[in-house]
Design a protein around this motif. Structure first.
Motif: not given
Length: 192
Positions: A117-124, A136-143, A103-115
Protein backbone atom coordinates in the motif's frame (compact mmCIF):
# COMPACT_ATOMS: atom_id res chain seq x y z
CA UNK A 1 -13.79 -24.32 49.47
CA UNK A 2 -10.90 -26.05 47.73
CA UNK A 3 -8.21 -23.74 46.38
CA UNK A 4 -8.80 -24.81 42.73
CA UNK A 5 -12.49 -23.81 42.86
CA UNK A 6 -11.63 -20.41 44.34
CA UNK A 7 -9.07 -19.84 41.55
CA UNK A 8 -11.66 -20.84 38.94
CA UNK A 9 -14.18 -18.34 40.31
CA UNK A 10 -11.54 -15.60 40.32
CA UNK A 11 -10.73 -16.40 36.69
CA UNK A 12 -14.42 -16.34 35.68
CA UNK A 13 -14.86 -13.01 37.47
CA UNK A 14 -11.83 -11.58 35.70
CA UNK A 15 -13.22 -12.51 32.26
CA UNK A 16 -16.64 -11.10 33.11
CA UNK A 17 -15.06 -7.76 34.05
CA UNK A 18 -12.48 -7.74 31.25
CA UNK A 19 -14.93 -8.50 28.42
CA UNK A 20 -18.15 -6.49 28.41
CA UNK A 21 -21.33 -8.54 27.99
CA UNK A 22 -22.25 -7.00 24.63
CA UNK A 23 -18.86 -8.01 23.22
CA UNK A 24 -19.07 -11.66 24.30
CA UNK A 25 -21.14 -12.58 21.22
CA UNK A 26 -18.97 -10.55 18.86
CA UNK A 27 -17.38 -12.90 16.26
CA UNK A 28 -14.04 -11.12 16.47
CA UNK A 29 -13.95 -11.44 20.25
CA UNK A 30 -15.01 -15.09 19.98
CA UNK A 31 -12.16 -15.78 17.57
CA UNK A 32 -9.62 -14.10 19.85
CA UNK A 33 -10.90 -16.09 22.83
CA UNK A 34 -10.72 -19.32 20.79
CA UNK A 35 -7.17 -18.49 19.70
CA UNK A 36 -6.22 -17.83 23.33
CA UNK A 37 -7.84 -21.09 24.47
CA UNK A 38 -5.91 -23.10 21.88
CA UNK A 39 -2.60 -21.47 22.82
CA UNK A 40 -2.20 -19.18 19.80
CA UNK A 41 -2.33 -15.99 21.91
CA UNK A 42 0.00 -15.53 24.87
CA UNK A 43 -0.31 -13.30 27.94
CA UNK A 44 1.41 -10.42 26.14
CA UNK A 45 -1.09 -10.27 23.28
CA UNK A 46 1.22 -11.94 20.76
CA UNK A 47 -0.58 -14.07 18.16
CA UNK A 48 1.44 -17.09 16.99
CA UNK A 49 -0.15 -18.85 14.02
CA UNK A 50 3.00 -20.43 12.54
CA UNK A 51 2.13 -23.69 10.81
CA UNK A 52 -1.44 -23.44 12.15
CA UNK A 53 -4.46 -24.77 10.26
CA UNK A 54 -6.10 -21.31 10.32
CA UNK A 55 -6.55 -19.87 6.82
CA UNK A 56 -8.31 -16.52 7.40
CA UNK A 57 -8.30 -13.67 9.88
CA UNK A 58 -11.30 -11.43 10.64
CA UNK A 59 -11.55 -7.79 9.62
CA UNK A 60 -10.65 -5.37 12.39
CA UNK A 61 -8.29 -7.77 14.17
CA UNK A 62 -6.07 -5.94 16.65
CA UNK A 63 -3.14 -7.48 18.49
CA UNK A 64 -1.34 -6.00 21.46
CA UNK A 65 1.85 -7.77 20.46
CA UNK A 66 3.15 -9.35 17.28
CA UNK A 67 1.38 -11.39 14.61
CA UNK A 68 3.40 -14.36 13.39
CA UNK A 69 1.77 -16.25 10.50
CA UNK A 70 4.98 -17.65 8.99
CA UNK A 71 4.49 -20.82 6.92
CA UNK A 72 0.72 -20.76 7.48
CA UNK A 73 -1.94 -21.08 4.77
CA UNK A 74 -3.19 -17.53 5.31
CA UNK A 75 -3.32 -16.00 1.83
CA UNK A 76 -5.03 -12.71 2.61
CA UNK A 77 -4.79 -10.23 5.45
CA UNK A 78 -7.95 -8.31 6.44
CA UNK A 79 -8.41 -4.57 6.12
CA UNK A 80 -8.01 -2.59 9.29
CA UNK A 81 -5.44 -4.95 10.77
CA UNK A 82 -3.70 -3.27 13.73
CA UNK A 83 -0.59 -5.04 15.00
CA UNK A 84 1.11 -3.71 18.12
CA UNK A 85 4.41 -5.46 17.41
CA UNK A 86 5.92 -6.98 14.29
CA UNK A 87 4.34 -8.89 11.39
CA UNK A 88 6.08 -12.07 10.26
CA UNK A 89 4.36 -13.40 7.13
CA UNK A 90 7.37 -15.16 5.57
CA UNK A 91 6.73 -18.28 3.49
CA UNK A 92 2.99 -17.68 3.15
CA UNK A 93 0.84 -17.48 0.00
CA UNK A 94 0.18 -13.72 0.51
CA UNK A 95 -0.01 -11.76 -2.76
CA UNK A 96 -0.65 -8.26 -1.42
CA UNK A 97 -0.51 -6.26 1.76
CA UNK A 98 -3.59 -4.19 2.71
CA UNK A 99 -3.47 -0.88 4.53
CA UNK A 100 -2.55 -1.76 8.08
CA UNK A 101 -0.76 -0.55 11.19
CA UNK A 102 2.33 -2.39 12.37
CA UNK A 103 4.36 -1.38 15.42
CA UNK A 104 7.56 -3.23 14.43
CA UNK A 105 9.23 -4.88 11.47
CA UNK A 106 7.49 -6.58 8.54
CA UNK A 107 8.87 -9.82 7.08
CA UNK A 108 7.38 -10.79 3.69
CA UNK A 109 10.29 -12.98 2.55
CA UNK A 110 9.46 -15.84 0.19
CA UNK A 111 5.88 -14.69 -0.41
CA UNK A 112 4.05 -13.94 -3.66
CA UNK A 113 3.50 -10.28 -2.69
CA UNK A 114 3.27 -8.07 -5.77
CA UNK A 115 1.85 -4.90 -4.21
CA UNK A 116 2.34 -2.83 -1.06
CA UNK A 117 0.00 0.00 0.00
CA UNK A 118 1.10 3.62 -0.53
CA UNK A 119 2.27 5.54 2.53
CA UNK A 120 3.38 2.31 4.22
CA UNK A 121 5.14 3.03 7.52
CA UNK A 122 7.38 0.31 8.95
CA UNK A 123 8.70 0.89 12.48
CA UNK A 124 11.58 -1.55 11.98
CA UNK A 125 13.05 -3.53 9.09
CA UNK A 126 11.14 -4.41 5.91
CA UNK A 127 12.13 -7.69 4.27
CA UNK A 128 11.02 -8.30 0.68
CA UNK A 129 13.61 -11.01 -0.01
CA UNK A 130 12.66 -13.46 -2.79
CA UNK A 131 9.37 -11.75 -3.67
CA UNK A 132 8.06 -10.97 -7.18
CA UNK A 133 7.51 -7.31 -6.21
CA UNK A 134 8.59 -5.06 -9.12
CA UNK A 135 7.96 -1.60 -7.62
CA UNK A 136 7.92 -0.04 -4.20
CA UNK A 137 5.00 2.14 -3.11
CA UNK A 138 5.06 5.92 -3.02
CA UNK A 139 6.07 7.48 0.30
CA UNK A 140 7.47 4.25 1.74
CA UNK A 141 8.89 4.95 5.23
CA UNK A 142 11.15 2.31 6.80
CA UNK A 143 12.81 3.10 10.14
CA UNK A 144 15.19 0.14 9.93
CA UNK A 145 16.83 -1.74 7.06
CA UNK A 146 15.20 -2.47 3.69
CA UNK A 147 15.95 -5.94 2.29
CA UNK A 148 15.24 -6.27 -1.45
CA UNK A 149 17.56 -9.21 -2.17
CA UNK A 150 16.53 -11.40 -5.12
CA UNK A 151 13.51 -9.33 -6.12
CA UNK A 152 12.94 -7.83 -9.60
CA UNK A 153 12.78 -4.25 -8.31
CA UNK A 154 14.66 -1.91 -10.66
CA UNK A 155 14.39 1.47 -8.91
CA UNK A 156 13.78 3.14 -5.57
CA UNK A 157 11.02 5.79 -5.43
CA UNK A 158 12.08 9.44 -5.09
CA UNK A 159 10.09 9.89 -1.88
CA UNK A 160 11.42 6.87 0.03
CA UNK A 161 12.88 7.10 3.53
CA UNK A 162 15.08 4.34 4.99
CA UNK A 163 16.63 4.79 8.42
CA UNK A 164 19.12 1.95 7.94
CA UNK A 165 20.75 0.15 5.03
CA UNK A 166 19.21 -0.95 1.71
CA UNK A 167 20.25 -4.42 0.52
CA UNK A 168 19.96 -4.78 -3.28
CA UNK A 169 21.91 -7.94 -4.21
CA UNK A 170 20.05 -9.85 -6.92
CA UNK A 171 17.82 -6.90 -7.93
CA UNK A 172 17.66 -4.91 -11.18
CA UNK A 173 18.77 -1.70 -9.44
CA UNK A 174 21.77 -0.35 -11.35
CA UNK A 175 22.00 3.11 -9.76
CA UNK A 176 20.71 4.96 -6.70
CA UNK A 177 20.20 8.72 -6.60
CA UNK A 178 22.44 10.06 -3.80
CA UNK A 179 19.68 12.55 -2.93
CA UNK A 180 17.39 9.78 -1.66
CA UNK A 181 16.74 9.81 2.06
CA UNK A 182 18.70 6.68 2.97
CA UNK A 183 20.46 7.08 6.33
CA UNK A 184 22.59 3.95 5.96
CA UNK A 185 24.36 2.48 2.96
CA UNK A 186 23.21 0.74 -0.23
CA UNK A 187 24.76 -2.73 -0.21
CA UNK A 188 26.39 -3.84 -2.33
CA UNK A 189 27.04 -0.47 -3.98
CA UNK A 190 25.28 -0.36 -7.39
CA UNK A 191 27.22 -0.07 -10.63
CA UNK A 192 27.00 3.65 -11.35
Amino acid sequence: MPKAIIQLWILVGYFMMAVPAHAMNDPLNTLVQDLRFHGYVDNYGNVKLRFSPITTLPAGLKTQGYLDIEASDISRLPRGLDIGGYLNAANTPLTRLPRLKVGGYINLSNTAVTALPPNLVVRGDLSLVNTPLTTLPRRLYVEGNLYLTNSPISALPDDIYVGGNVYIRGTNISSVDPKLRIQGRVLPPPNQ
